[in-house]
Design a protein around this motif. Structure first.
Motif, PDB file in Angstrom:
ATOM      1  N   GLU A  28     -10.954  -4.141   1.011  1.00  0.00           N
ATOM      2  CA  GLU A  28     -10.042  -3.393   0.151  1.00  0.00           C
ATOM      3  C   GLU A  28     -10.423  -1.927   0.178  1.00  0.00           C
ATOM      4  O   GLU A  28     -11.589  -1.583  -0.034  1.00  0.00           O
ATOM      5  N   GLN A  74     -11.338 -10.186   4.188  1.00  0.00           N
ATOM      6  CA  GLN A  74     -10.533  -9.105   3.631  1.00  0.00           C
ATOM      7  C   GLN A  74     -11.439  -7.956   3.221  1.00  0.00           C
ATOM      8  O   GLN A  74     -12.568  -8.161   2.790  1.00  0.00           O
ATOM      9  N   ALA A 126      -5.340  -3.325   1.863  1.00  0.00           N
ATOM     10  CA  ALA A 126      -6.243  -4.477   1.832  1.00  0.00           C
ATOM     11  C   ALA A 126      -5.823  -5.544   2.841  1.00  0.00           C
ATOM     12  O   ALA A 126      -5.313  -6.599   2.466  1.00  0.00           O
ATOM     13  N   PHE A 162       0.631  -8.494  -3.256  1.00  0.00           N
ATOM     14  CA  PHE A 162       0.581  -7.428  -2.261  1.00  0.00           C
ATOM     15  C   PHE A 162       1.912  -7.335  -1.528  1.00  0.00           C
ATOM     16  O   PHE A 162       2.573  -8.349  -1.301  1.00  0.00           O
ATOM     17  N   GLN A 202      -3.855   0.572  -3.049  1.00  0.00           N
ATOM     18  CA  GLN A 202      -4.866  -0.101  -2.248  1.00  0.00           C
ATOM     19  C   GLN A 202      -4.286  -0.579  -0.921  1.00  0.00           C
ATOM     20  O   GLN A 202      -3.171  -1.085  -0.864  1.00  0.00           O
ATOM     21  N   THR A 233      -9.485   1.116  -1.903  1.00  0.00           N
ATOM     22  CA  THR A 233      -8.796   1.605  -3.098  1.00  0.00           C
ATOM     23  C   THR A 233      -8.663   3.110  -2.977  1.00  0.00           C
ATOM     24  O   THR A 233      -9.630   3.813  -2.688  1.00  0.00           O
TER      25      THR A 233
END
Length: 194
Positions: free
Chosen positions: A7, A5, A57, A175, A55, A9
């Protein structure tokens, strides 16, 4: 199995419609990517389901390291680098994977829980407990799949679950799911990974 993963932001006032549109236009490009078990296109919106940030992600489960490497060194990831800069890519060695009670449902939410592993924790016991917990989580009503892994560099346990409910019953970061590519989901090894 390899879990991965990154991310991205984004600013608090970022129009998350841009991310939704990006996934709507490009998400299908990995629907037949070799070596990819599942890619879940995820985002969090500041103020929604307790998220403190905006975010993007995406979360991946790879059936092969070659598939993961092909993505990272190929055009797909280079598009992320071009548009957002090169993010840190987190990686966990697979511990367990389980198909859920609703494997063919429509994914609406995902939950990621990250837990530090103390230096005194016996790793064989931890891995066995994590695998058993993954099986239990996968059997929960509304779960499409559950997986767990360990990052042996930072000694962190990851638990990830995909839900057909918009309000999942698991602890961790929640999420929204924008798209799921799952070309080799059927090739992800079930159960313990050792």
């Amino acid at each position: 199995m390899h879990a991965m993963q990154y991310e991205i932001t984004l600013p608090a006032d970022y129009d998350m419609g841009v991310i939704r549109e990006r996934v709507a236009l490009r998400g299908h490009l990995l629907d037949d990517f070799p070596g990819l078990g599942v890619k879940t296109y995820l985002m969090r919106e500041r103020g929604v389901q307790g998220s403190p940030v905006n975010q993007y992600a995406p979360f991946y489960l790879w059936t092969t390291a070659a598939g993961m490497n092909s993505f990272l060194w190929g055009a797909g990831f280079q598009g992320i680098v071009r548009d957002f800069g090169r993010p840190t890519v987190q990686h966990w060695t697979g511990v367990a994977y389980g198909e859920g009670a609703a494997p063919d449902g429509t994914a609406r939410a995902a939950v990621r829980e990250r837990t530090p592993i103390g230096a005194a924790v016996p790793l064989p016991d931890l891995a066995a407990r994590a695998a058993a917990r993954t099986d239990e989580l996968a059997a929960t009503d509304g779960v499409l799949y559950a997986a767990c892994g360990i990052d042996p560099r930072t000694w962190e346990l990851l638990t990830f679950s995909l839900w057909e409910h918009a309000e999942p019953r698991a602890s961790g970061d929640v999420f929204q799911v924008l798209h799921v590519s799952q070309p080799e989901r059927d090739r992800l090894p079930r159960g313990r990974q050792w």
